[in-house]
Write a protein that holds these residues in place. Structure first.
Motif, PDB file in Angstrom:
ATOM      1  N   TRP A   1      53.153  54.573  47.304  1.00  0.00           N
ATOM      2  CA  TRP A   1      54.585  54.840  47.184  1.00  0.00           C
ATOM      3  C   TRP A   1      55.333  53.527  47.380  1.00  0.00           C
ATOM      4  O   TRP A   1      55.363  52.973  48.464  1.00  0.00           O
ATOM      5  N   ASP A   2      55.931  53.038  46.303  1.00  0.00           N
ATOM      6  CA  ASP A   2      56.611  51.746  46.328  1.00  0.00           C
ATOM      7  C   ASP A   2      58.111  51.953  46.137  1.00  0.00           C
ATOM      8  O   ASP A   2      58.684  51.635  45.092  1.00  0.00           O
ATOM      9  N   GLY A   3      58.729  52.542  47.155  1.00  0.00           N
ATOM     10  CA  GLY A   3      60.167  52.748  47.105  1.00  0.00           C
ATOM     11  C   GLY A   3      60.615  53.889  46.226  1.00  0.00           C
ATOM     12  O   GLY A   3      61.775  53.942  45.796  1.00  0.00           O
ATOM     13  N   ALA A   4      59.743  54.826  45.943  1.00  0.00           N
ATOM     14  CA  ALA A   4      60.123  55.979  45.124  1.00  0.00           C
ATOM     15  C   ALA A   4      61.185  56.793  45.849  1.00  0.00           C
ATOM     16  O   ALA A   4      61.158  56.952  47.070  1.00  0.00           O
ATOM     17  N   VAL A   5      62.128  57.335  45.082  1.00  0.00           N
ATOM     18  CA  VAL A   5      63.226  58.112  45.659  1.00  0.00           C
ATOM     19  C   VAL A   5      62.992  59.600  45.407  1.00  0.00           C
ATOM     20  O   VAL A   5      62.750  60.022  44.280  1.00  0.00           O
ATOM     21  N   LEU A   6      63.066  60.387  46.479  1.00  0.00           N
ATOM     22  CA  LEU A   6      63.019  61.841  46.384  1.00  0.00           C
ATOM     23  C   LEU A   6      64.397  62.398  46.699  1.00  0.00           C
ATOM     24  O   LEU A   6      65.046  61.968  47.654  1.00  0.00           O
ATOM     25  N   ASP A   7      64.842  63.354  45.891  1.00  0.00           N
ATOM     26  CA  ASP A   7      66.134  63.992  46.156  1.00  0.00           C
ATOM     27  C   ASP A   7      66.115  64.688  47.505  1.00  0.00           C
ATOM     28  O   ASP A   7      65.066  65.124  47.989  1.00  0.00           O
ATOM     29  N   ARG A   8      67.281  64.846  48.090  1.00  0.00           N
ATOM     30  CA  ARG A   8      67.380  65.427  49.427  1.00  0.00           C
ATOM     31  C   ARG A   8      66.835  66.846  49.463  1.00  0.00           C
ATOM     32  O   ARG A   8      66.311  67.290  50.484  1.00  0.00           O
ATOM     33  N   ASP A   9      66.952  67.575  48.357  1.00  0.00           N
ATOM     34  CA  ASP A   9      66.470  68.961  48.363  1.00  0.00           C
ATOM     35  C   ASP A   9      64.943  69.058  48.290  1.00  0.00           C
ATOM     36  O   ASP A   9      64.381  70.161  48.279  1.00  0.00           O
ATOM     37  N   ARG A  10      64.280  67.906  48.270  1.00  0.00           N
ATOM     38  CA  ARG A  10      62.814  67.893  48.309  1.00  0.00           C
ATOM     39  C   ARG A  10      62.288  67.953  49.744  1.00  0.00           C
ATOM     40  O   ARG A  10      61.077  68.082  49.952  1.00  0.00           O
ATOM     41  N   LEU A  11      63.148  67.837  50.730  1.00  0.00           N
ATOM     42  CA  LEU A  11      62.743  67.985  52.130  1.00  0.00           C
ATOM     43  C   LEU A  11      62.463  69.450  52.405  1.00  0.00           C
ATOM     44  O   LEU A  11      63.304  70.320  52.152  1.00  0.00           O
TER      45      LEU A  11
ATOM     46  N   ARG B   1      63.836  57.372  50.469  1.00  0.00           N
ATOM     47  CA  ARG B   1      63.035  56.355  49.789  1.00  0.00           C
ATOM     48  C   ARG B   1      61.668  56.295  50.478  1.00  0.00           C
ATOM     49  O   ARG B   1      61.574  56.056  51.688  1.00  0.00           O
ATOM     50  N   ILE B   2      60.605  56.515  49.695  1.00  0.00           N
ATOM     51  CA  ILE B   2      59.252  56.641  50.237  1.00  0.00           C
ATOM     52  C   ILE B   2      58.489  55.337  50.054  1.00  0.00           C
ATOM     53  O   ILE B   2      58.409  54.799  48.936  1.00  0.00           O
ATOM     54  N   THR B   3      57.904  54.853  51.141  1.00  0.00           N
ATOM     55  CA  THR B   3      57.128  53.614  51.101  1.00  0.00           C
ATOM     56  C   THR B   3      55.867  53.796  51.938  1.00  0.00           C
ATOM     57  O   THR B   3      55.941  54.195  53.105  1.00  0.00           O
ATOM     58  N   GLY B   4      54.722  53.509  51.341  1.00  0.00           N
ATOM     59  CA  GLY B   4      53.475  53.606  52.092  1.00  0.00           C
ATOM     60  C   GLY B   4      52.317  54.026  51.209  1.00  0.00           C
ATOM     61  O   GLY B   4      52.460  54.209  49.996  1.00  0.00           O
ATOM     62  N   THR B   5      51.162  54.156  51.843  1.00  0.00           N
ATOM     63  CA  THR B   5      49.931  54.485  51.133  1.00  0.00           C
ATOM     64  C   THR B   5      49.330  55.768  51.694  1.00  0.00           C
ATOM     65  O   THR B   5      49.229  55.934  52.906  1.00  0.00           O
ATOM     66  N   LYS B   6      48.939  56.643  50.805  1.00  0.00           N
ATOM     67  CA  LYS B   6      48.238  57.866  51.164  1.00  0.00           C
ATOM     68  C   LYS B   6      46.809  57.798  50.634  1.00  0.00           C
ATOM     69  O   LYS B   6      46.513  57.075  49.672  1.00  0.00           O
ATOM     70  N   ALA B   7      45.910  58.571  51.242  1.00  0.00           N
ATOM     71  CA  ALA B   7      44.490  58.489  50.867  1.00  0.00           C
ATOM     72  C   ALA B   7      43.867  59.874  50.790  1.00  0.00           C
ATOM     73  O   ALA B   7      44.414  60.851  51.303  1.00  0.00           O
ATOM     74  N   TRP B   8      42.719  59.927  50.121  1.00  0.00           N
ATOM     75  CA  TRP B   8      41.877  61.130  50.075  1.00  0.00           C
ATOM     76  C   TRP B   8      42.632  62.344  49.524  1.00  0.00           C
ATOM     77  O   TRP B   8      42.541  63.449  50.063  1.00  0.00           O
TER      78      TRP B   8
END
Length: 382
Positions: free
Chosen positions: A214-224, A151-158
């Motif tokens: 990123w507001d709690g978006a879920v990435l599948d494990r195979d995305r690592l 579960r992805i949480t945070g802000t990215k820029a540029w």
């Protein structure tokens, strides 16, 4: 002016000829309008992908062009000489493919790489954050492990191509206490992912640069990509190659400014003579040409080291530093050659000058490049 290039093979010469043809047909006629209107060139990257220009330095068996970096960078330079924003976005796409191509599993490479390298999927690079630009280790965006993934949480820029790209090489903190940084192949459209308004930039306005939320978006494990905690190493190794891409883009931009200045100096007359025949102006043009040739030589030296499998991190920083400083000086001098006309939007040199500035900042500021170079004296590469 067509640059007299020393290319390693006849196939490379044919590729550069193709690049010039496509760039002259698809990029040069529309670049000024799109930059002025800040409008995205819909469909253009699909065209570049169709002719094979979006996966050049990666293996042919995985959908790439199988070209050495020495050749790929000269393709980037030719694109940048027509349209810097498109060349930079192409460089960023190549950078975004690097984690999967270099650290991905066989299954990940088979699943995603062909579409990425053939340009059916366009990529962005999502490392920087509002308070973590040059200091990549300071990112705070989190990827919390859950039963079916992260579960992805945070802000990215540029993010170049933010909101337009089909996928992003995303870097976020994982592990207990978020101590390690990991790399993910994130889809461009995910529930819980939103993008900010495009930044109001000084230049390169046809391709958006945005923040991502990123507001709690879920990435599948195979995305690592790679192992947990390996992300910072992936990011830094990718940036060495990315810096060479920016060096090539900066050189192409400087070449375009030099060409415009030389053409104008041969047409404009003062005191009954072409201005190119005045020694002061001729010397200025000579210094501009020397700066462009020097920039090209430094990025080619680093690229050839990379192609031979030799250490090239210091040389990549040297190339990025030399080429982007040269672009800033050459574009500024081009405006000077045009005089008052150069300060107007009637001629492209004012745009070139605005576009050159960011080259000294992204992919690590030139102050960071000096730190990398200085550190090499006490921590030599193996």
């Amino acid at each position: 002016m067509t640059v007299d290039r020393l290319l390693p093979t006849r196939d490379a010469e044919d590729l550069l000829d193709l690049t010039r043809t496509v760039a002259d047909r698809e990029l040069a006629p529309v670049a000024a309008r799109h930059e002025r209107e800040e409008s995205y060139p819909e469909g253009l990257f699909a065209v570049l992908g169709e002719v094979g220009l979006l996966g050049l330095p990666y293996p042919e068996e995985e959908g790439g062009g199988g070209q050495p970096y020495e050749v790929y960078l000269q393709v980037l330079e030719e694109l940048a000489a027509r349209w810097a924003a498109v060349a930079v976005a192409t460089s960023v796409h190549t950078l975004a493919c690097f984690p999967v191509a270099t650290y991905g599993s066989a299954e990940q490479r088979e699943r995603w790489l062909p579409d990425m390298l053939e340009g059916r999927l366009i990529g962005g690079y999502s490392l920087s954050e509002p308070h973590a630009g040059s200091d990549a280790a300071a990112i705070v965006c989190k990827a919390r492990p859950i039963a079916d993934g992260y579960r992805i949480t945070g802000t990215k820029a540029w993010i170049t191509h933010g909101g337009k790209a089909d996928f992003y090489a995303l870097f976020a903190r994982t592990g207990e206490g978020g101590r390690g940084i990991s790399c993910f192949l994130a889809p461009g459209e995910a529930e819980g992912l939103a993008f900010g308004r495009p930044e109001a930039k000084m230049g390169l306005n046809a391709v958006p640069t945005t923040s991502a939320f990123w507001d709690g978006a879920v990435l599948d494990r195979d995305r690592l990509i790679g192992a947990e905690g390996q992300g910072l190493a992936i990011a830094l190794s990718a940036l060495d190659s990315g810096r060479l891409g920016i060096a090539a883009c900066a050189t192409g931009l400087a070449q375009a400014a030099l060409d415009a200045a030389v053409e104008y100096a041969n047409e404009r007359t003062t005191f009954g003579r072409r201005i190119v025949d005045h020694q002061g102006l001729g010397f200025l043009l000579a210094d501009m040409a020397a700066a462009v040739d020097s920039a090209r030589a430094t990025y080619l030296d680093a690229a050839r080291r990379r192609d031979l499998g030799r250490p090239y991190s210091r040389q990549a920083s040297v190339a990025k530093l030399i080429a982007t400083d040269a672009a800033m000086k050459v574009t500024t001098d081009a405006v000077q050659v045009f005089g008052g006309a150069g300060y107007t939007r009637e001629f492209p040199v004012e745009r070139y000058m605005r576009e050159a500035k960011i080259m000294q900042i992204f992919e690590g500021t030139n102050q960071i490049q000096r730190m990398v170079i200085a550190r090499s004296f006490t921590h030599p590469e193996k």
